[in-house]
Scaffold this motif. Sequence first.
Motif, mmCIF file in Angstrom:
data_model
loop_
_atom_site.group_PDB
_atom_site.id
_atom_site.type_symbol
_atom_site.label_atom_id
_atom_site.label_comp_id
_atom_site.label_asym_id
_atom_site.label_seq_id
_atom_site.Cartn_x
_atom_site.Cartn_y
_atom_site.Cartn_z
ATOM 1 N N ILE A 128 3.870 -12.794 -0.864
ATOM 2 C CA ILE A 128 4.523 -11.783 -0.031
ATOM 3 C C ILE A 128 5.641 -11.102 -0.810
ATOM 4 C CG2 ILE A 128 5.975 -11.439 2.009
ATOM 5 C CD1 ILE A 128 4.389 -13.783 3.301
ATOM 6 N N GLN A 129 6.468 -11.898 -1.482
ATOM 7 C CA GLN A 129 7.579 -11.318 -2.230
ATOM 8 C C GLN A 129 7.074 -10.459 -3.392
ATOM 9 O OE1 GLN A 129 11.265 -13.974 -2.440
ATOM 10 N NE2 GLN A 129 9.722 -15.471 -1.818
ATOM 11 N N ARG A 130 5.926 -10.823 -3.952
ATOM 12 C CA ARG A 130 5.299 -10.002 -4.992
ATOM 13 C C ARG A 130 4.789 -8.681 -4.404
ATOM 14 N NH1 ARG A 130 2.558 -13.772 -7.080
ATOM 15 N NH2 ARG A 130 0.561 -13.558 -5.997
ATOM 16 N N LEU A 131 4.165 -8.738 -3.240
ATOM 17 C CA LEU A 131 3.678 -7.524 -2.582
ATOM 18 C C LEU A 131 4.830 -6.586 -2.220
ATOM 19 C CD1 LEU A 131 0.998 -9.159 -0.255
ATOM 20 C CD2 LEU A 131 0.521 -7.486 -2.062
ATOM 21 N N LEU A 132 5.951 -7.160 -1.823
ATOM 22 C CA LEU A 132 7.121 -6.347 -1.494
ATOM 23 C C LEU A 132 7.723 -5.713 -2.748
ATOM 24 C CD1 LEU A 132 8.877 -8.721 1.086
ATOM 25 C CD2 LEU A 132 7.546 -6.656 1.598
ATOM 26 N N GLY A 133 7.506 -6.336 -3.905
ATOM 27 C CA GLY A 133 8.074 -5.826 -5.150
ATOM 28 C C GLY A 133 9.489 -6.307 -5.388
ATOM 29 N N SER A 134 9.809 -7.483 -4.877
ATOM 30 C CA SER A 134 11.159 -8.038 -5.002
ATOM 31 C C SER A 134 11.591 -8.169 -6.461
ATOM 32 C CB SER A 134 11.188 -9.418 -4.332
ATOM 33 O OG SER A 134 12.401 -10.078 -4.586
ATOM 34 N N ARG A 169 0.826 -1.211 0.000
ATOM 35 C CA ARG A 169 0.000 0.000 0.000
ATOM 36 C C ARG A 169 0.862 1.265 0.000
ATOM 37 N NH1 ARG A 169 -3.038 -3.034 3.777
ATOM 38 N NH2 ARG A 169 -2.201 -1.834 5.550
ATOM 39 N N LEU A 170 2.035 1.153 0.579
ATOM 40 C CA LEU A 170 2.937 2.303 0.667
ATOM 41 C C LEU A 170 3.866 2.429 -0.536
ATOM 42 C CD1 LEU A 170 3.771 1.980 4.471
ATOM 43 C CD2 LEU A 170 2.333 3.719 3.391
ATOM 44 N N GLY A 171 3.636 1.599 -1.541
ATOM 45 C CA GLY A 171 4.366 1.750 -2.789
ATOM 46 C C GLY A 171 5.435 0.717 -3.057
ATOM 47 N N GLY A 172 5.554 -0.290 -2.179
ATOM 48 C CA GLY A 172 6.546 -1.334 -2.384
ATOM 49 C C GLY A 172 7.812 -1.076 -1.587
ATOM 50 N N LEU A 173 8.634 -2.119 -1.469
ATOM 51 C CA LEU A 173 9.804 -2.063 -0.597
ATOM 52 C C LEU A 173 10.833 -1.046 -1.070
ATOM 53 C CD1 LEU A 173 11.160 -3.252 1.898
ATOM 54 C CD2 LEU A 173 12.045 -5.116 0.471
ATOM 55 N N HIS A 174 11.036 -0.916 -2.376
ATOM 56 C CA HIS A 174 12.028 0.035 -2.879
ATOM 57 C C HIS A 174 11.678 1.462 -2.461
ATOM 58 C CE1 HIS A 174 12.442 -3.484 -5.504
ATOM 59 N NE2 HIS A 174 13.687 -3.099 -5.708
ATOM 60 N N LYS A 175 10.436 1.860 -2.659
ATOM 61 C CA LYS A 175 10.005 3.208 -2.282
ATOM 62 C C LYS A 175 10.006 3.370 -0.770
ATOM 63 C CE LYS A 175 6.216 6.512 -2.857
ATOM 64 N NZ LYS A 175 4.854 6.727 -3.437
ATOM 65 N N PHE A 176 9.553 2.342 -0.075
ATOM 66 C CA PHE A 176 9.428 2.381 1.389
ATOM 67 C C PHE A 176 10.767 2.692 2.045
ATOM 68 C CE2 PHE A 176 8.690 -0.177 5.449
ATOM 69 C CZ PHE A 176 7.856 0.766 6.021
ATOM 70 N N ASP A 228 5.042 -22.123 -9.960
ATOM 71 C CA ASP A 228 3.663 -21.882 -10.394
ATOM 72 C C ASP A 228 3.094 -20.627 -9.734
ATOM 73 O OD1 ASP A 228 3.832 -24.174 -11.915
ATOM 74 O OD2 ASP A 228 2.752 -25.438 -10.472
ATOM 75 N N GLY A 229 3.394 -20.464 -8.434
ATOM 76 C CA GLY A 229 2.897 -19.292 -7.723
ATOM 77 C C GLY A 229 3.510 -18.006 -8.251
ATOM 78 N N PHE A 230 4.798 -18.036 -8.534
ATOM 79 C CA PHE A 230 5.479 -16.865 -9.104
ATOM 80 C C PHE A 230 4.880 -16.520 -10.458
ATOM 81 C CE2 PHE A 230 8.839 -15.142 -11.852
ATOM 82 C CZ PHE A 230 9.271 -14.058 -11.114
ATOM 83 N N ASP A 231 4.711 -17.518 -11.315
ATOM 84 C CA ASP A 231 4.202 -17.284 -12.668
ATOM 85 C C ASP A 231 2.768 -16.754 -12.670
ATOM 86 O OD1 ASP A 231 6.606 -18.112 -13.710
ATOM 87 O OD2 ASP A 231 5.923 -20.147 -14.168
ATOM 88 N N SER A 232 2.012 -17.072 -11.617
ATOM 89 C CA SER A 232 0.614 -16.622 -11.556
ATOM 90 C C SER A 232 0.515 -15.109 -11.364
ATOM 91 C CB SER A 232 -0.136 -17.341 -10.434
ATOM 92 O OG SER A 232 0.315 -16.901 -9.154
ATOM 93 N N GLY A 233 1.549 -14.490 -10.815
ATOM 94 C CA GLY A 233 1.565 -13.033 -10.672
ATOM 95 C C GLY A 233 2.185 -12.410 -11.900
ATOM 96 N N LYS A 234 1.439 -12.373 -12.972
ATOM 97 C CA LYS A 234 1.998 -12.072 -14.301
ATOM 98 C C LYS A 234 2.710 -10.720 -14.358
ATOM 99 C CE LYS A 234 -0.995 -15.037 -17.113
ATOM 100 N NZ LYS A 234 -1.440 -15.868 -15.973
ATOM 101 N N ASP A 235 2.128 -9.675 -13.780
ATOM 102 C CA ASP A 235 2.753 -8.356 -13.858
ATOM 103 C C ASP A 235 4.107 -8.356 -13.150
ATOM 104 O OD1 ASP A 235 0.619 -7.405 -15.273
ATOM 105 O OD2 ASP A 235 -0.335 -6.395 -13.575
ATOM 106 N N HIS A 236 4.166 -8.967 -11.979
ATOM 107 C CA HIS A 236 5.423 -9.027 -11.237
ATOM 108 C C HIS A 236 6.418 -9.940 -11.942
ATOM 109 C CE1 HIS A 236 7.868 -10.402 -7.559
ATOM 110 N NE2 HIS A 236 8.271 -9.196 -7.867
ATOM 111 N N ALA A 237 5.953 -11.089 -12.418
ATOM 112 C CA ALA A 237 6.832 -12.044 -13.090
ATOM 113 C C ALA A 237 7.446 -11.455 -14.355
ATOM 114 C CB ALA A 237 6.068 -13.326 -13.426
ATOM 115 N N ALA A 238 6.789 -10.450 -14.946
ATOM 116 C CA ALA A 238 7.291 -9.828 -16.173
ATOM 117 C C ALA A 238 8.494 -8.922 -15.910
ATOM 118 C CB ALA A 238 6.179 -9.030 -16.845
ATOM 119 N N ARG A 239 8.738 -8.581 -14.634
ATOM 120 C CA ARG A 239 9.859 -7.683 -14.337
ATOM 121 C C ARG A 239 10.794 -8.225 -13.258
ATOM 122 N NH1 ARG A 239 5.165 -5.384 -12.157
ATOM 123 N NH2 ARG A 239 5.213 -5.038 -9.897
#
Length: 379
Positions: free
Chosen positions: A134-140, A76-83, A175-186
């Motif tokens: 969790i790692q997707r939410l963090l923006g890893s 919600r605060l913009g991801g770990l990099h911004k945080f 499989d879980g990583f691939d399901s988060g398509k937007d995150h998996a693309a970067r």
Amino acid sequence: MAERFSFSIAATDGKARTGTIRMMRGDIRTPAFMPVGTAATVKAMKPETVRATGADIILGNTYHLMLRPGAERVARLGGLHKFMNWNRPILTDSGGYQVMSLSELTKMSEDGVEFQSHLDGSRHMLTPERSMEIQRLLGSDIVMAFDECTKNGATREEAQASMERSMRWARRSRDGFDSGKDHAARAALFGIQQGSLDKDMRAASAKALIEIGFDGYAIGGLAVGEGQEAMFDVLDYAPGQLPADKPRYLMGVGKPDDLVGAVERGVDMFDCVLPSRSGRNGQAFTAQGALNIRNAKFAEDLAPLDENCACAVCKNHSRAYLHHLIRAKEILGAMLMTEHNIAYYQSLMAGMRGAIAEGRFADFAARFRADYLGSNGAD
């Protein structure tokens, strides 16, 4: 457009390699040491200071961040990099090791691990799918597969069962990583080899991971109390069981001589809390070995921590001043000692990269050992 993930090897010298990982948030020069930023901070250091030491990437911790402040809040605060104001790559570990080592009343099943928080006693469930979320939410940028870190001293049967469970979890992590398509693309996903100290088990683990397919491969289950000799015995063969065209990451390692020995055996990436934790406790790493700045002999020593170090701490502060700060328990002491240690580690990695590129790594390693291990600086 910047690449999602690529790895190129610029030079080899024996088994040692130097190259570059390219990602959207920047390049990572290998061999690379990742300072550990467990709870969205490399303790006692500002992000810009970490970068100034030469670090290309840092590590964040899934377990600690899921408990506090919470992955959803970070998102919600913009991801770990911004945080935390770090605009370069971040690797997040999966949380598996901390669940096993820090939590009370841990209950493992095929689904995952149920555990009790070391902070407030609350109950949580961590599965491969939740770790990926969790790692997707963090923006890893580099996501680690969820695994079970096999305990040192496990029987062959226990190690086999642990390794096989980790491989099933690796498939679910993919499989879980691939399901988060937007995150998996970067972002990228690394698998983790297990198998304790057994060559055949490690080979089977590597085969299973390669069949699943990952961007990079970590060597897990070492630096858990087996000792350097046993670790090096495994590293004599384990990196070669993994794809030569992918980065190889030795998790949780280690002392400077561990790093040199592992690079010598074909490892590309490292992380460890040692330089920051040691710095806060008054231990400095130098080219002549580790020294304990608390020692009374440094009370009036006007020399820098390391005559050959170009870091800001060695340019501006004496051993006497650092001795005073640490003995007086001043916060600045922890900050300066940590900065020097992280800078020393980054300088060591840069020295290894240069030596490999110039085909003189054997001489570099021999000189390092003569200076570092031949000293008694810790006295």
